[in-house]
Design a protein around this motif. Structure first.
Motif, PDB file in Angstrom:
ATOM      1  N   MET A   1       0.844  -1.164   0.000  1.00 44.58           N
ATOM      2  CA  MET A   1       0.000   0.000   0.000  1.00 44.58           C
ATOM      3  C   MET A   1       0.895   1.236   0.000  1.00 44.58           C
ATOM      4  O   MET A   1       1.882   1.303   0.718  1.00 44.58           O
ATOM      5  N   GLN A   3       0.544   5.389   0.474  1.00 45.23           N
ATOM      6  CA  GLN A   3      -0.357   6.456   0.878  1.00 45.23           C
ATOM      7  C   GLN A   3       0.285   7.802   0.619  1.00 45.23           C
ATOM      8  O   GLN A   3       1.484   7.982   0.835  1.00 45.23           O
ATOM      9  N   VAL A  28     -10.203   9.774   1.610  1.00 45.16           N
ATOM     10  CA  VAL A  28      -9.171   8.992   0.938  1.00 45.16           C
ATOM     11  C   VAL A  28      -9.744   8.387  -0.326  1.00 45.16           C
ATOM     12  O   VAL A  28     -10.800   7.746  -0.300  1.00 45.16           O
ATOM     13  N   ARG A  29      -9.048   8.613  -1.442  1.00 44.11           N
ATOM     14  CA  ARG A  29      -9.417   8.003  -2.721  1.00 44.11           C
ATOM     15  C   ARG A  29      -8.502   6.824  -2.968  1.00 44.11           C
ATOM     16  O   ARG A  29      -7.296   6.909  -2.772  1.00 44.11           O
ATOM     17  N   ARG A  30      -9.072   5.729  -3.384  1.00 46.95           N
ATOM     18  CA  ARG A  30      -8.279   4.559  -3.760  1.00 46.95           C
ATOM     19  C   ARG A  30      -8.109   4.605  -5.271  1.00 46.95           C
ATOM     20  O   ARG A  30      -9.081   4.559  -6.020  1.00 46.95           O
ATOM     21  N   GLU A  33      -5.050   0.087  -9.104  1.00 47.76           N
ATOM     22  CA  GLU A  33      -3.890  -0.689  -8.669  1.00 47.76           C
ATOM     23  C   GLU A  33      -2.807  -0.662  -9.742  1.00 47.76           C
ATOM     24  O   GLU A  33      -3.093  -0.613 -10.924  1.00 47.76           O
ATOM     25  N   VAL A  42      -1.429  -0.777  -3.869  1.00 48.30           N
ATOM     26  CA  VAL A  42      -2.733  -0.134  -3.775  1.00 48.30           C
ATOM     27  C   VAL A  42      -2.477   1.322  -3.395  1.00 48.30           C
ATOM     28  O   VAL A  42      -2.247   1.632  -2.228  1.00 48.30           O
ATOM     29  N   LYS A  44      -3.305   4.989  -2.326  1.00 45.20           N
ATOM     30  CA  LYS A  44      -4.387   5.721  -1.663  1.00 45.20           C
ATOM     31  C   LYS A  44      -3.958   7.170  -1.553  1.00 45.20           C
ATOM     32  O   LYS A  44      -2.838   7.464  -1.156  1.00 45.20           O
ATOM     33  N   ARG A  46      -5.143  11.010  -0.123  1.00 44.68           N
ATOM     34  CA  ARG A  46      -6.043  11.827   0.696  1.00 44.68           C
ATOM     35  C   ARG A  46      -6.235  13.160  -0.007  1.00 44.68           C
ATOM     36  O   ARG A  46      -5.274  13.886  -0.273  1.00 44.68           O
TER      37      ARG A  46
END
Length: 72
Positions: A1, A3, A28-30, A33, A42, A44, A46
């Protein structure tokens, strides 16, 4: 992940183009991938949702976009 967060203090409204400093909320937007160094990740991000400061604008709120990374 992985961020990350956007650190801008303002964003332009996509409807009227006026810059707004009024933060409505954050979330938070994902993102899609991706593979980094051959490993699945992944991402992520903000982001902030802003209130448009123009009273005549049809958009009450909008989310900041990162050029080349996010879109509506």
């Amino acid at each position: 992940m992985v961020q990350a967060r956007v650190t801008g203090s303002a964003a332009n409204c996509p409807a009227c183009g006026v810059a707004s400093h009024r933060v409505h909320s954050r979330y938070v937007r994902r993102l899609a991938e991706a593979a980094i160094g051959g490993r699945p990740t992944v991402p992520k991000l903000r982001v902030q949702r802003f209130r448009c400061s123009t009273t005549e604008c049809p958009r009450a709120t909008f989310t900041e976009q990162v050029e080349g990374l996010t879109f509506r």
